[in-house]
Enzyme design. Sequence first.
Site, PDB file in Angstrom:
ATOM      1  N   LYS A 116     -18.657 -12.068 -10.641  1.00 21.24           N
ATOM      2  CA  LYS A 116     -19.590 -13.152  -9.852  1.00 21.24           C
ATOM      3  C   LYS A 116     -20.278 -13.866 -10.452  1.00 21.24           C
ATOM      4  O   LYS A 116     -20.460 -15.140 -10.327  1.00 21.24           O
ATOM      5  CB  LYS A 116     -20.602 -12.176  -9.000  1.00 21.24           C
ATOM      6  N   GLY A 164     -17.473  -4.183  -2.361  1.00 20.07           N
ATOM      7  CA  GLY A 164     -17.869  -3.002  -1.523  1.00 20.07           C
ATOM      8  C   GLY A 164     -19.154  -2.606  -1.139  1.00 20.07           C
ATOM      9  O   GLY A 164     -19.643  -1.756  -0.559  1.00 20.07           O
ATOM     10  N   GLY A 165     -19.872  -3.794  -1.309  1.00 21.11           N
ATOM     11  CA  GLY A 165     -21.623  -3.774  -0.885  1.00 21.11           C
ATOM     12  C   GLY A 165     -22.276  -2.786  -1.986  1.00 21.11           C
ATOM     13  O   GLY A 165     -23.346  -2.500  -1.379  1.00 21.11           O
ATOM     14  N   LEU A 203     -32.233 -13.236   0.093  1.00 22.87           N
ATOM     15  CA  LEU A 203     -32.695 -13.950   1.176  1.00 22.87           C
ATOM     16  C   LEU A 203     -32.951 -13.085   2.328  1.00 22.87           C
ATOM     17  O   LEU A 203     -32.315 -11.860   2.547  1.00 22.87           O
ATOM     18  CB  LEU A 203     -31.360 -14.875   1.637  1.00 22.87           C
ATOM     19  N   GLU A 287     -19.797 -15.216  -3.124  1.00 23.30           N
ATOM     20  CA  GLU A 287     -18.419 -14.877  -4.121  1.00 23.30           C
ATOM     21  C   GLU A 287     -17.181 -15.139  -3.320  1.00 23.30           C
ATOM     22  O   GLU A 287     -17.514 -15.733  -2.222  1.00 23.30           O
ATOM     23  CB  GLU A 287     -18.579 -13.299  -4.207  1.00 23.30           C
ATOM     24  N   ARG A 291      -7.664 -13.082  -1.978  1.00 27.86           N
ATOM     25  CA  ARG A 291      -6.769 -12.192  -1.455  1.00 27.86           C
ATOM     26  C   ARG A 291      -6.987 -12.480   0.238  1.00 27.86           C
ATOM     27  O   ARG A 291      -7.658 -13.084   0.571  1.00 27.86           O
ATOM     28  CB  ARG A 291      -7.015 -10.731  -1.592  1.00 27.86           C
ATOM     29  N   VAL A 294      -9.629  -8.485   5.654  1.00 29.31           N
ATOM     30  CA  VAL A 294      -9.539  -7.542   6.596  1.00 29.31           C
ATOM     31  C   VAL A 294      -9.529  -8.276   8.045  1.00 29.31           C
ATOM     32  O   VAL A 294      -8.906  -8.301   9.032  1.00 29.31           O
ATOM     33  CB  VAL A 294     -10.504  -6.454   6.699  1.00 29.31           C
ATOM     34  N   ARG A 337     -13.870  -3.539  13.880  1.00 29.24           N
ATOM     35  CA  ARG A 337     -13.422  -2.704  13.112  1.00 29.24           C
ATOM     36  C   ARG A 337     -13.316  -1.105  13.489  1.00 29.24           C
ATOM     37  O   ARG A 337     -14.854  -0.725  13.823  1.00 29.24           O
ATOM     38  CB  ARG A 337     -13.992  -2.449  11.549  1.00 29.24           C
TER      39      ARG A 337
HETATM   40  P1  ADP Z   1     -19.639  -7.118  -2.385  1.00 31.89           P
HETATM   41  O1  ADP Z   1     -18.829  -7.912  -3.366  1.00 31.89           O
HETATM   42  O2  ADP Z   1     -19.952  -5.952  -2.785  1.00 31.89           O
HETATM   43  O3  ADP Z   1     -19.114  -7.168  -1.009  1.00 31.89           O
HETATM   44  P2  ADP Z   1     -21.235  -9.761  -1.681  1.00 31.89           P
HETATM   45  O4  ADP Z   1     -21.881 -10.433  -2.926  1.00 31.89           O
HETATM   46  O5  ADP Z   1     -20.183 -10.146  -1.098  1.00 31.89           O
HETATM   47  O6  ADP Z   1     -20.918  -8.038  -2.409  1.00 31.89           O
HETATM   48  O7  ADP Z   1     -22.497  -9.240  -0.867  1.00 31.89           O
HETATM   49  C1  ADP Z   1     -22.331  -8.547   0.221  1.00 31.89           C
HETATM   50  C2  ADP Z   1     -23.425  -8.669   1.287  1.00 31.89           C
HETATM   51  O8  ADP Z   1     -24.706  -8.439   0.642  1.00 31.89           O
HETATM   52  C3  ADP Z   1     -23.752  -9.767   1.963  1.00 31.89           C
HETATM   53  O9  ADP Z   1     -22.562 -10.147   3.272  1.00 31.89           O
HETATM   54  C4  ADP Z   1     -25.150  -9.829   2.020  1.00 31.89           C
HETATM   55  O10 ADP Z   1     -25.098  -9.053   3.510  1.00 31.89           O
HETATM   56  C5  ADP Z   1     -25.732  -9.229   1.165  1.00 31.89           C
HETATM   57  N1  ADP Z   1     -26.240 -10.089   0.151  1.00 31.89           N
HETATM   58  C6  ADP Z   1     -25.511 -10.541  -1.060  1.00 31.89           C
HETATM   59  N2  ADP Z   1     -26.365 -11.375  -1.738  1.00 31.89           N
HETATM   60  C7  ADP Z   1     -27.374 -11.356  -1.264  1.00 31.89           C
HETATM   61  C8  ADP Z   1     -28.613 -12.133  -1.274  1.00 31.89           C
HETATM   62  N3  ADP Z   1     -28.613 -12.967  -2.333  1.00 31.89           N
HETATM   63  N4  ADP Z   1     -29.618 -11.870  -0.545  1.00 31.89           N
HETATM   64  C9  ADP Z   1     -29.461 -11.201   0.690  1.00 31.89           C
HETATM   65  N5  ADP Z   1     -28.565 -10.512   1.019  1.00 31.89           N
HETATM   66  C10 ADP Z   1     -27.432 -10.792   0.359  1.00 31.89           C
END
Ligand code: ADP
Length: 445
Positions: A116, A164-165, A203, A287, A291, A294, A337
């Site tokens: 990232k 995966g959060g 945020l 990010e 690919r 889902v 889902r």
């Molecule tokens: P992953 O690759 O683990 O899915 P992401 O960067 O895509 O991680 O973020 C997944 C979720 O986490 C986002 O959809 C959002 O809900 C939350 N998130 C990520 N970054 C932020 C941020 N800077 N502020 C608030 N929520 C965030």
Amino acid sequence: MFNKILIANRGEIALRIIRACKELGIKTVAVYSEADSNSLHVRLADESVCIGAAPSRDSYLRMDNIISAADITGAEAIHPGFGFLSENHVFAQMVEEHGITFIGPKPEHVKIMGDKILAKDAMHALGVPLVPGSPGKVATFAEAKVVAPDIGYPMLIKAACGGGGKGMQIVHTEHQLERAVTVAQMEARANFGDSSIFIEKYLQNPRHIEIQILADQHGNCVHLGERDCSIQRRHQKIWEEAPSPVVTEEMREALGATCVNAMKGMGYRGVGTMEFLFEEGQFYFIEMNTRIQVEHPITEMVTGIDLIKEQIKVAAGQKLTFTQADIRMKGHAIECRINAEDPETFMPSPGTITFYHPPGGLGVRIDSHIYDGYKIPSHYDSLLGKLIVWAPTRADCLNKLSSALDEYVIDGVKTLIPLHKRLTLHPAIIKGKFDIKWLETKFLA
Ligand code: ADP
């Protein structure tokens, strides 16, 4: 065009890819673990190869076994689906070194977007707006303390190679910072094998909005509009919509153009999704997924474009046969889902499907690999399939979705069907007024 493709995946996405290949006249090779020998993807493919024992690390993550299976069967290309090896640049590289086409971006782009920090740097250089944050990796507590005043609390510590959060730490005050840095680094190493972390502004009430990209190898690139994936639990998407209830035509065109320019600037190829948080009228890149995702079917429903067929065609070197001006979004689509989980506690619910009745009708699509008598293996994720509904307006779509969920019967295990049904009736969902925290802090609280 390819004669034969190996699908390095399982479940509904493997079926989805097999169907696309059939329509394109391409032969398919399924790979499967010992736990999946009765799976539909094995039955529907032209050939199949067992690649190992049930745990993913012994089968679906075994690069050597998968490449050997492609060699033995004479597959000219490998489609990785999502999850497993789909965003593994080492695998993408290895596949290409064996003279097999990786149905995905160039390995170097998989690598950049898999980190990232590198991804944000690359996107910033190409004019994409970012969530404010540390200028790069944060190695120590001392470094975190230096960047904190510029970012401002609350902050979010994230793993550079996360997914995966998992592994995100919210930090509200400076006295939580030292511990959060240590925990985040430990979790990043344990989950992703790399302790690199970075910091972002946390945020408060954003929506998650993402743009679907499609690029060929001849410099043509289009976007297919956005998906709103704000209905999440533990940063995992549960319900997705296209278009977003809050994105206007002007916003879509502007953000889409920014994404297309960035992808052209990189020389990106294949499908991809650029993910943004949206707050107070501003989009912030978080990010990119290199690919198919889902939730790709909702984009297919509103644009009429088969993303998997396009993905295969561009991987085979074909030119896109349409331009941005040809892409029109029509109507509204929602995807639910359907996970084998308790709809209240979200505990996994493995077991055997004792009765199965999927809904049908105009605009109702089920992408699923389950059937009457199917035994859900406990080794993989809990996604049983997806219910995707399309209608001319959002109100019609919610109405149709509600009826489809009433009709959907999966007996023998618990599923998220009752949760989705409750969602369709909720005033906030009906008004389209929700953000990424709404499900957990308002609906489930
Ligand atoms: P992953 O690759 O683990 O899915 P992401 O960067 O895509 O991680 O973020 C997944 C979720 O986490 C986002 O959809 C959002 O809900 C939350 N998130 C990520 N970054 C932020 C941020 N800077 N502020 C608030 N929520 C965030």
